[in-house]
Design an enzyme around this catalytic site. Structure first.
Site, PDB file in Angstrom:
ATOM      1  N   HIS A  20     -25.712   5.389  -1.903  1.00  0.00           N
ATOM      2  CA  HIS A  20     -25.491   5.502  -0.462  1.00  0.00           C
ATOM      3  C   HIS A  20     -24.220   4.741  -0.113  1.00  0.00           C
ATOM      4  CE1 HIS A  20     -26.547   6.152   3.721  1.00  0.00           C
ATOM      5  NE2 HIS A  20     -26.370   4.864   3.951  1.00  0.00           N
ATOM      6  N   CYS A  53     -29.506   9.194   8.626  1.00  0.00           N
ATOM      7  CA  CYS A  53     -28.512   9.319   7.562  1.00  0.00           C
ATOM      8  C   CYS A  53     -29.059   9.910   6.268  1.00  0.00           C
ATOM      9  CB  CYS A  53     -27.871   7.957   7.292  1.00  0.00           C
ATOM     10  SG  CYS A  53     -27.016   7.308   8.740  1.00  0.00           S
ATOM     11  N   GLU A  77     -29.440  -1.835  -1.850  1.00  0.00           N
ATOM     12  CA  GLU A  77     -29.351  -0.734  -2.802  1.00  0.00           C
ATOM     13  C   GLU A  77     -29.240  -1.247  -4.240  1.00  0.00           C
ATOM     14  OE1 GLU A  77     -27.099   3.579  -2.693  1.00  0.00           O
ATOM     15  OE2 GLU A  77     -26.216   1.869  -1.653  1.00  0.00           O
ATOM     16  N   HIS A 134     -18.585   7.884   6.303  1.00  0.00           N
ATOM     17  CA  HIS A 134     -20.021   8.108   6.462  1.00  0.00           C
ATOM     18  C   HIS A 134     -20.240   9.113   7.587  1.00  0.00           C
ATOM     19  CE1 HIS A 134     -24.201   7.746   6.679  1.00  0.00           C
ATOM     20  NE2 HIS A 134     -24.363   6.446   6.796  1.00  0.00           N
ATOM     21  N   LYS A 188     -18.351   7.409  -0.103  1.00  0.00           N
ATOM     22  CA  LYS A 188     -18.054   7.009   1.282  1.00  0.00           C
ATOM     23  C   LYS A 188     -16.794   6.172   1.345  1.00  0.00           C
ATOM     24  CE  LYS A 188     -22.790   7.128   3.114  1.00  0.00           C
ATOM     25  NZ  LYS A 188     -23.562   7.422   1.888  1.00  0.00           N
ATOM     26  N   PHE A 227     -31.154   4.751   9.199  1.00  0.00           N
ATOM     27  CA  PHE A 227     -31.780   3.997  10.274  1.00  0.00           C
ATOM     28  C   PHE A 227     -33.200   4.532  10.500  1.00  0.00           C
ATOM     29  CE2 PHE A 227     -27.722   2.552  12.729  1.00  0.00           C
ATOM     30  CZ  PHE A 227     -27.426   1.702  11.684  1.00  0.00           C
TER      31      PHE A 227
END
Length: 422
Positions: free
Chosen positions: A309, A169, A320, A346, A341, A405
């Site tokens: 994010h 990502c 975050e 996403h 998002k 990830f």
């Protein structure tokens, strides 16, 4: 004198509208593009909502042969490239092709075509020994992600460095950063860079269902993506692409190009911890932010806006928030933060590039896009997340971050033209 890298063109294929204008109208208004999945049969799955692109390749001038040859993600990248090149006003035939390169980021490559072709050659999965003669002749191109970068390179005649970055990502952020580095080191003067993904397919839905990462809020798709909200329960899958024309600053100035923003700092880290897990203290993301700020010559209180994010999972949002506090100190409480998002979902490897585009447009328009659907803030997420409504602001320096990830953490600082000039 240190070389500098600027953005002179951007193009977008995004949920809710094709092109930079439609994208900005959506995210600056706080509208959402999340809906029930229509691109495939999602009925067997736990999560059946996504942010889809209403993209017709024929209307965008693709020939039948191009449509047959290119995966949906590749079509997105090509269309976004066309828009970016047009805005930059470049005539690539007048440039040195060996000083022009391409970098494309993607998390899942040509998933849509690969899944379709496997279903075809295996007779819907019923045949263990598949018959390759039923496959399209371009199957190898779908199998090798480098085909996406090759298509973009052919489109602009780039004969310099060409490649693919795939770091989950953070692929979009990392691909643009890699292109920037190639210009900084002198390997290229112009890079066409960005990211693309079209993951809305049964195999991707099944993978995220298995780890319960995506939201099961199927009865209310429009409000399903809820970053930093106490009622959030997973992210909403998306798709799309953003591509940029990056130039060495002097090159852009000499040809009289309009500079949209400067990519003034970047850093990345990995937590070396867990494939999907995150440490709650946000240490690695904080380190990436500090590194990006140092390279940009910026202090924490120079940051006017943070594009988070903000995936809408409890683990990510809290991680975050901790990272922002650790990296920015007391400035974190004064700095607006938001997640697009909440509106466009996403799109895995593409989203980092799409978020860079949002930052460039925020700098251009002096507007901070909101975090949609944020009605009940999580008490552990206690920063200014710009809920529901966009906000006018004098933006000179912005930060965008990504988390992927595998433990990947990336951060990029963008500056308004003329800011932080070295």
């Amino acid at each position: 004198m240190r070389r500098r890298v600027v953005v002179t063109g951007l193009g977008l294929v995004a949920p809710g509208g094709i092109g930079a204008k439609a994208f900005w109208e959506l995210v600056s208004s706080g509208r959402t593009a999340t809906r029930a999945i229509s691109l495939c049969d999602a009925s067997p799955f736990r999560s059946r909502v996504a942010a889809e692109c209403d993209f017709d390749p024929v209307l965008h001038g693709f020939t039948p042969q191009e449509v047959r040859r290119m995966d949906r993600a590749t079509q997105f990248a090509a269309a976004a490239t066309d828009e970016a090149v047009a805005e930059a006003g470049l005539r690539f035939e007048d440039l040195d092709p060996h000083r022009t390169g391409v970098t494309v980021g993607s998390a899942v490559g040509c998933t849509t075509s690969l899944e379709r072709e496997y279903a075809t050659v295996s007779n819907g999965g019923r045949a263990w020994l598949v018959d390759h003669t039923y496959a399209v002749p371009h199957l190898y191109g779908h199998f090798v992600p480098s085909s996406m970068a090759a298509e973009v390179a052919w489109r602009v005649g780039a004969e310099g460095p060409v490649g693919v970055v795939s770091t989950g990502c953070t692929s979009g952020l990392d691909a643009v950063a890699h292109a920037r580095e190639l210009i900084l080191e002198g390997s290229a003067d112009i890079m066409v860079a960005g990211a693309t993904d079209a993951p809305i397919s049964p195999i991707t839905l099944a993978c995220f269902d298995a780890i319960k990462a995506t939201t099961p809020r199927n009865d209310d798709p429009e409000h399903a993506s809820r970053p930093f909200d106490a009622t959030r329960n997973g992210f909403v899958l998306g798709e799309g692409a953003a591509m940029f024309v990056l130039e060495e600053h002097g090159h852009a100035v000499r040809r009289g190009a309009r500079v949209l923003a400067e990519l003034s700092g970047f850093a990345s880290r990995c937590n070396a911890f867990h494939m999907t897990g995150l440490r709650p203290d946000g240490r690695e993301m904080a380190e990436a932010i500090r590194g990006a700020l140092t390279e940009a010559g910026a202090r924490p209180d120079d940051i006017d806006y943070v594009n988070a994010h903000g995936s809408g999972t409890k683990q990510n949002d809290r991680h975050e928030t901790a990272a922002f506090k650790a990296a920015l100190g007391e400035s974190a409480y004064r700095t607006p933060v938001s997640s697009i998002k909440s509106m466009v979902g996403h799109s895995l490897g593409a989203i980092g590039a799409i978020e860079i585009a949002a930052c460039v447009l925020a700098l251009r328009h002096g507007v901070i896009p909101p975090t949609a659907n944020l009605h009940e803030p999580d008490p552990e997420c206690d920063l200014d997340y710009v809920p529901l409504t966009s906000r006018r602001a004098d933006l000179a320096t912005v930060l965008t971050v990504g988390s992927g990830f595998g433990g990947f953490q990336s951060a990029m600082v963008l500056s308004r033209p003329g800011e932080h000039a070295a």
